[in-house]
Design a protein around this motif. Structure first.
Motif, PDB file in Angstrom:
ATOM      1  N   ILE A  41       0.837  -1.206   0.000  1.00 17.24           N
ATOM      2  CA  ILE A  41       0.000   0.000   0.000  1.00 17.24           C
ATOM      3  C   ILE A  41       0.868   1.251   0.000  1.00 17.24           C
ATOM      4  O   ILE A  41       0.633   2.189  -0.765  1.00 17.24           O
ATOM      5  N   VAL A  42       1.894   1.261   0.854  1.00 20.21           N
ATOM      6  CA  VAL A  42       2.772   2.431   0.943  1.00 20.21           C
ATOM      7  C   VAL A  42       3.540   2.608  -0.365  1.00 20.21           C
ATOM      8  O   VAL A  42       3.677   3.731  -0.878  1.00 20.21           O
ATOM      9  N   GLN A  43       3.994   1.520  -0.946  1.00 22.31           N
ATOM     10  CA  GLN A  43       4.733   1.598  -2.205  1.00 22.31           C
ATOM     11  C   GLN A  43       3.825   2.094  -3.335  1.00 22.31           C
ATOM     12  O   GLN A  43       4.230   2.914  -4.152  1.00 22.31           O
ATOM     13  N   GLU A  44       2.606   1.633  -3.357  1.00 24.22           N
ATOM     14  CA  GLU A  44       1.652   2.093  -4.370  1.00 24.22           C
ATOM     15  C   GLU A  44       1.420   3.592  -4.245  1.00 24.22           C
ATOM     16  O   GLU A  44       1.367   4.320  -5.228  1.00 24.22           O
ATOM     17  N   ARG A  45       1.294   4.074  -2.990  1.00 24.32           N
ATOM     18  CA  ARG A  45       1.104   5.513  -2.773  1.00 24.32           C
ATOM     19  C   ARG A  45       2.350   6.301  -3.191  1.00 24.32           C
ATOM     20  O   ARG A  45       2.251   7.413  -3.702  1.00 24.32           O
ATOM     21  N   LEU A  46       3.551   5.713  -2.997  1.00 20.59           N
ATOM     22  CA  LEU A  46       4.774   6.372  -3.445  1.00 20.59           C
ATOM     23  C   LEU A  46       4.756   6.527  -4.958  1.00 20.59           C
ATOM     24  O   LEU A  46       5.038   7.605  -5.487  1.00 20.59           O
ATOM     25  N   PHE A  47       4.404   5.475  -5.676  1.00 24.92           N
ATOM     26  CA  PHE A  47       4.385   5.536  -7.130  1.00 24.92           C
ATOM     27  C   PHE A  47       3.366   6.563  -7.626  1.00 24.92           C
ATOM     28  O   PHE A  47       3.614   7.270  -8.601  1.00 24.92           O
ATOM     29  N   SER A  48       2.245   6.666  -6.956  1.00 21.52           N
ATOM     30  CA  SER A  48       1.265   7.688  -7.322  1.00 21.52           C
ATOM     31  C   SER A  48       1.801   9.083  -7.025  1.00 21.52           C
ATOM     32  O   SER A  48       1.611  10.014  -7.799  1.00 21.52           O
ATOM     33  N   PHE A  49       2.484   9.203  -5.896  1.00 25.60           N
ATOM     34  CA  PHE A  49       3.009  10.497  -5.466  1.00 25.60           C
ATOM     35  C   PHE A  49       4.051  11.030  -6.445  1.00 25.60           C
ATOM     36  O   PHE A  49       4.034  12.210  -6.806  1.00 25.60           O
ATOM     37  N   VAL A  50       4.974  10.166  -6.892  1.00 23.08           N
ATOM     38  CA  VAL A  50       6.059  10.646  -7.758  1.00 23.08           C
ATOM     39  C   VAL A  50       5.548  11.122  -9.117  1.00 23.08           C
ATOM     40  O   VAL A  50       6.209  11.922  -9.772  1.00 23.08           O
ATOM     41  N   LYS A  51       4.381  10.666  -9.517  1.00 24.44           N
ATOM     42  CA  LYS A  51       3.807  11.130 -10.775  1.00 24.44           C
ATOM     43  C   LYS A  51       3.314  12.565 -10.674  1.00 24.44           C
ATOM     44  O   LYS A  51       3.158  13.253 -11.675  1.00 24.44           O
ATOM     45  N   GLU A  52       3.057  13.028  -9.438  1.00 27.51           N
ATOM     46  CA  GLU A  52       2.455  14.340  -9.227  1.00 27.51           C
ATOM     47  C   GLU A  52       3.406  15.393  -8.667  1.00 27.51           C
ATOM     48  O   GLU A  52       3.167  16.574  -8.829  1.00 27.51           O
ATOM     49  N   SER A  53       4.451  14.978  -7.958  1.00 19.36           N
ATOM     50  CA  SER A  53       5.244  15.953  -7.213  1.00 19.36           C
ATOM     51  C   SER A  53       6.723  15.938  -7.607  1.00 19.36           C
ATOM     52  O   SER A  53       7.330  14.874  -7.685  1.00 19.36           O
ATOM     53  N   PRO A  54       7.304  17.121  -7.792  1.00 20.41           N
ATOM     54  CA  PRO A  54       8.739  17.191  -8.056  1.00 20.41           C
ATOM     55  C   PRO A  54       9.566  17.143  -6.763  1.00 20.41           C
ATOM     56  O   PRO A  54      10.785  17.145  -6.816  1.00 20.41           O
ATOM     57  N   TYR A  55       8.904  17.105  -5.623  1.00 23.09           N
ATOM     58  CA  TYR A  55       9.576  17.109  -4.327  1.00 23.09           C
ATOM     59  C   TYR A  55       9.441  15.756  -3.648  1.00 23.09           C
ATOM     60  O   TYR A  55       8.428  15.070  -3.808  1.00 23.09           O
ATOM     61  N   PRO A  56      10.431  15.356  -2.843  1.00 25.35           N
ATOM     62  CA  PRO A  56      10.350  14.066  -2.153  1.00 25.35           C
ATOM     63  C   PRO A  56       9.167  14.036  -1.180  1.00 25.35           C
ATOM     64  O   PRO A  56       8.785  15.063  -0.613  1.00 25.35           O
ATOM     65  N   PRO A  57       8.606  12.862  -0.976  1.00 19.35           N
ATOM     66  CA  PRO A  57       7.455  12.759  -0.078  1.00 19.35           C
ATOM     67  C   PRO A  57       7.861  12.808   1.383  1.00 19.35           C
ATOM     68  O   PRO A  57       8.981  12.465   1.751  1.00 19.35           O
ATOM     69  N   LYS A  58       6.920  13.228   2.193  1.00 21.50           N
ATOM     70  CA  LYS A  58       7.035  13.085   3.643  1.00 21.50           C
ATOM     71  C   LYS A  58       6.269  11.807   3.991  1.00 21.50           C
ATOM     72  O   LYS A  58       5.519  11.286   3.164  1.00 21.50           O
ATOM     73  N   ILE A  59       6.439  11.319   5.178  1.00 23.55           N
ATOM     74  CA  ILE A  59       5.762  10.083   5.570  1.00 23.55           C
ATOM     75  C   ILE A  59       4.257  10.217   5.379  1.00 23.55           C
ATOM     76  O   ILE A  59       3.603   9.316   4.856  1.00 23.55           O
ATOM     77  N   ALA A  60       3.692  11.344   5.777  1.00 29.44           N
ATOM     78  CA  ALA A  60       2.241  11.539   5.682  1.00 29.44           C
ATOM     79  C   ALA A  60       1.739  11.438   4.244  1.00 29.44           C
ATOM     80  O   ALA A  60       0.590  11.056   4.017  1.00 29.44           O
ATOM     81  N   ASP A  61       2.599  11.758   3.276  1.00 33.53           N
ATOM     82  CA  ASP A  61       2.191  11.663   1.872  1.00 33.53           C
ATOM     83  C   ASP A  61       2.003  10.216   1.427  1.00 33.53           C
ATOM     84  O   ASP A  61       1.320   9.953   0.449  1.00 33.53           O
ATOM     85  N   LEU A  62       2.631   9.293   2.132  1.00 36.69           N
ATOM     86  CA  LEU A  62       2.602   7.891   1.731  1.00 36.69           C
ATOM     87  C   LEU A  62       1.611   7.043   2.513  1.00 36.69           C
ATOM     88  O   LEU A  62       1.345   5.900   2.134  1.00 36.69           O
ATOM     89  N   LEU A  63       1.082   7.586   3.584  1.00 35.51           N
ATOM     90  CA  LEU A  63       0.155   6.812   4.402  1.00 35.51           C
ATOM     91  C   LEU A  63      -1.247   6.854   3.816  1.00 35.51           C
ATOM     92  O   LEU A  63      -1.665   7.873   3.267  1.00 35.51           O
ATOM     93  N   PRO A  64      -1.975   5.751   3.951  1.00 37.78           N
ATOM     94  CA  PRO A  64      -3.374   5.767   3.493  1.00 37.78           C
ATOM     95  C   PRO A  64      -4.159   6.787   4.301  1.00 37.78           C
ATOM     96  O   PRO A  64      -3.927   6.969   5.490  1.00 37.78           O
ATOM     97  N   LYS A  65      -5.057   7.467   3.643  1.00 41.10           N
ATOM     98  CA  LYS A  65      -5.881   8.466   4.324  1.00 41.10           C
ATOM     99  C   LYS A  65      -6.897   7.759   5.202  1.00 41.10           C
ATOM    100  O   LYS A  65      -7.596   6.858   4.760  1.00 41.10           O
TER     101      LYS A  65
END
Length: 109
Positions: A41-65
């Motif tokens: 789940i966390v890895q899937e959220r990372l892959f979604s995140f990198v498609k949208e953001s030019p900045y590295p994620p914070k932990i909260a960006d990778l956690l399920p809502k």
């Protein structure tokens, strides 16, 4: 999530974002937070995140809502809310509230 999986996740972030530095302290701290989450789940959220953001994620960006947390709706969600959930105030209510605002602001009319 296992500690090794946390390390692999941070290594992936480093691959996507050169400015993200991985060290043992970061692995330890991230693992403390992420150990109760599923790696997939966390890895899937990372892959979604990198498609949208030019900045590295914070932990909260990778956690399920969580469903109980309050979030700011995006434009599509706002349009849906405005068209389906809210009734417009009557003209009487609008005028009364405008009068209240004028009184608070000291505006003479």
């Amino acid at each position: 999530m296992m500690k090794r999986e946390t390390f692999e996740l941070l290594k992936a972030i480093n691959t996507f974002y050169d400015q993200f530095i991985v060290n043992q302290e970061k692995v330890n701290m991230w693992h403390e937070v992420l150990k109760s989450y599923e790696h997939d789940i966390v890895q899937e959220r990372l892959f979604s995140f990198v498609k949208e953001s030019p900045y590295p994620p914070k932990i909260a960006d990778l956690l399920p809502k969580s469903s109980g947390a309050m979030t700011v709706p995006n434009a599509r969600e706002t349009r849906f809310i405005m068209t389906t959930r809210h009734k417009l105030a009557s003209e009487e209510v609008v005028q009364r509230e405008l009068a209240n605002m004028r009184a608070i602001l000291g505006i003479q009319r």
